[in-house]
Design a protein around this motif. Sequence first.
Motif, PDB file in Angstrom:
ATOM      1  N   GLN A 174       6.249   3.033   3.178  1.00 37.77           N
ATOM      2  CA  GLN A 174       6.844   3.753   4.306  1.00 37.77           C
ATOM      3  C   GLN A 174       7.482   2.802   5.315  1.00 37.77           C
ATOM      4  OE1 GLN A 174       7.270   6.938   4.222  1.00 37.77           O
ATOM      5  NE2 GLN A 174       6.121   7.023   2.292  1.00 37.77           N
ATOM      6  N   THR A 175       6.936   1.624   5.474  1.00 36.37           N
ATOM      7  CA  THR A 175       7.553   0.642   6.376  1.00 36.37           C
ATOM      8  C   THR A 175       8.908   0.209   5.855  1.00 36.37           C
ATOM      9  OG1 THR A 175       5.378  -0.169   7.084  1.00 36.37           O
ATOM     10  CG2 THR A 175       7.255  -1.613   7.455  1.00 36.37           C
ATOM     11  N   ILE A 176       8.984  -0.098   4.577  1.00 34.26           N
ATOM     12  CA  ILE A 176      10.258  -0.495   3.983  1.00 34.26           C
ATOM     13  C   ILE A 176      11.281   0.635   4.093  1.00 34.26           C
ATOM     14  CG2 ILE A 176      11.389  -1.128   1.823  1.00 34.26           C
ATOM     15  CD1 ILE A 176       8.819  -2.564   1.021  1.00 34.26           C
ATOM     16  N   GLY A 177      10.845   1.860   3.796  1.00 30.91           N
ATOM     17  CA  GLY A 177      11.761   2.991   3.875  1.00 30.91           C
ATOM     18  C   GLY A 177      12.229   3.280   5.285  1.00 30.91           C
ATOM     19  N   SER A 178      11.353   3.119   6.267  1.00 31.09           N
ATOM     20  CA  SER A 178      11.727   3.405   7.655  1.00 31.09           C
ATOM     21  C   SER A 178      12.727   2.394   8.187  1.00 31.09           C
ATOM     22  CB  SER A 178      10.471   3.415   8.536  1.00 31.09           C
ATOM     23  OG  SER A 178       9.602   4.459   8.150  1.00 31.09           O
ATOM     24  N   PHE A 179      12.626   1.159   7.771  1.00 31.55           N
ATOM     25  CA  PHE A 179      13.611   0.164   8.195  1.00 31.55           C
ATOM     26  C   PHE A 179      15.011   0.513   7.676  1.00 31.55           C
ATOM     27  CE2 PHE A 179      10.230  -2.942   9.260  1.00 31.55           C
ATOM     28  CZ  PHE A 179      10.783  -3.439  10.433  1.00 31.55           C
TER      29      PHE A 179
ATOM     30  N   ALA B  29       7.908  -8.291   7.778  1.00 26.99           N
ATOM     31  CA  ALA B  29       7.007  -7.177   8.103  1.00 26.99           C
ATOM     32  C   ALA B  29       6.038  -6.911   6.958  1.00 26.99           C
ATOM     33  CB  ALA B  29       7.832  -5.930   8.417  1.00 26.99           C
ATOM     34  N   THR B  30       6.531  -6.940   5.730  1.00 21.14           N
ATOM     35  CA  THR B  30       5.668  -6.720   4.567  1.00 21.14           C
ATOM     36  C   THR B  30       4.635  -7.832   4.428  1.00 21.14           C
ATOM     37  OG1 THR B  30       7.512  -5.610   3.452  1.00 21.14           O
ATOM     38  CG2 THR B  30       5.658  -6.299   2.088  1.00 21.14           C
ATOM     39  N   ALA B  31       5.068  -9.076   4.649  1.00 21.84           N
ATOM     40  CA  ALA B  31       4.144 -10.204   4.560  1.00 21.84           C
ATOM     41  C   ALA B  31       3.045 -10.102   5.616  1.00 21.84           C
ATOM     42  CB  ALA B  31       4.910 -11.514   4.712  1.00 21.84           C
ATOM     43  N   LEU B  32       3.397  -9.650   6.815  1.00 20.10           N
ATOM     44  CA  LEU B  32       2.392  -9.492   7.869  1.00 20.10           C
ATOM     45  C   LEU B  32       1.385  -8.402   7.510  1.00 20.10           C
ATOM     46  CD1 LEU B  32       4.622  -9.773  11.085  1.00 20.10           C
ATOM     47  CD2 LEU B  32       2.998 -11.460  10.189  1.00 20.10           C
ATOM     48  N   ILE B  33       1.867  -7.341   6.903  1.00 26.21           N
ATOM     49  CA  ILE B  33       0.952  -6.267   6.479  1.00 26.21           C
ATOM     50  C   ILE B  33      -0.024  -6.783   5.433  1.00 26.21           C
ATOM     51  CG2 ILE B  33       0.826  -4.054   5.296  1.00 26.21           C
ATOM     52  CD1 ILE B  33       3.481  -3.317   6.601  1.00 26.21           C
ATOM     53  N   PHE B  34       0.488  -7.517   4.449  1.00 25.33           N
ATOM     54  CA  PHE B  34      -0.390  -8.053   3.409  1.00 25.33           C
ATOM     55  C   PHE B  34      -1.353  -9.095   3.987  1.00 25.33           C
ATOM     56  CE2 PHE B  34       2.671  -6.370   0.277  1.00 25.33           C
ATOM     57  CZ  PHE B  34       1.773  -5.808  -0.617  1.00 25.33           C
TER      58      PHE B  34
ATOM     59  N   VAL C 178       7.531   1.636  14.226  1.00 27.08           N
ATOM     60  CA  VAL C 178       6.190   1.537  14.812  1.00 27.08           C
ATOM     61  C   VAL C 178       5.610   2.912  15.121  1.00 27.08           C
ATOM     62  CG1 VAL C 178       4.936   0.744  16.857  1.00 27.08           C
ATOM     63  CG2 VAL C 178       6.533  -0.783  15.722  1.00 27.08           C
ATOM     64  N   ILE C 179       6.467   3.863  15.498  1.00 27.65           N
ATOM     65  CA  ILE C 179       5.974   5.193  15.855  1.00 27.65           C
ATOM     66  C   ILE C 179       5.908   6.116  14.644  1.00 27.65           C
ATOM     67  CG2 ILE C 179       6.429   7.255  17.232  1.00 27.65           C
ATOM     68  CD1 ILE C 179       7.703   5.481  19.330  1.00 27.65           C
TER      69      ILE C 179
END
Length: 319
Positions: A240-245, A297-302, A98-99
Amino acid sequence: MRTQPTTNASKQAQKRFAAFHWKGRWESPVAGYLFISPWLLGFLLLTLWPMIRSVYYSFTKFTLLDAPDWIGLRNYERIFADDETFRQSLTVTLLFVVISVPIKLVTALLVAMLLNKNIKGISIYRTFIYLPSLIGSSIAVAVLWKNIFGIDGFINKFLSIFGIEGISWISSPGTALGTLIILVAWQFGSSMVIFLAGLKQIPSELYEASSVDGASKLRQFFNITLPMLSPVLLFNLVLQTIGSFQMFTQAFIITKGGPINSTYMYALYLYERAFARYDMGYASALAWILLVIIGIATALIFASSRYWVFYETEGGRKK
């Protein structure tokens, strides 16, 4: 005069043969499968088959020393009901995502806008700014970062010039995660390049017309740049979200999850469960839970993208 029909017939026959020969040689699916067979074999043997096995192992007790023992959903029950470390590592990872992701994307966008200029030598600046992303996830840079933020590191020596007593930034629970976030934000090069490509696709006529109407640079940014760049922003956000997880190397080298588990990332816990405790069945269950979390998380972004992503071909936001 009698040889003309024969010549025309010969030419037609040659064309038919050439067309048949071309079709028979290149439109056969066998040739295509042969060309992609190295990748296909690698995908089947090194990706798909291990994934299938890990699904099976997640329902077993498997320690690498003994044969897998089927236990059903017991691994998942233990994770959600009894595993406090799972909840803590997931909390730390979510906080990190998130940050770090917004900071990294904002930095990448601002630098991309600075580099989107037609000035002499700009390509050299772009190259040097992109270099940290090529080596940023390496072990050597992680060790360097550990020394920079150590008690005797560069940061504290710089602060001592102004009479400020520094701390061990990587050993303090309040600042350890921040050092990792700074390191990840420093690796903005790949996102910057993608943003830069998107900026170059925005028609300059839009800025010229808005300038004639008296629009300021700030208004142009929010009314032109961001809407036109929103599909690229969506792409970068997902990546970047996928990579950060999956963040692992920096936490493993710099802090090893400490202090007091303040940087104990989910991927680090998964690794230690698998290769330190040899509990492969439990680790496989953790891996599939992480996959589901990333998918959600990806589904929520889309799902949210329909409210803020502008698609020019559809005349506005996605419906």
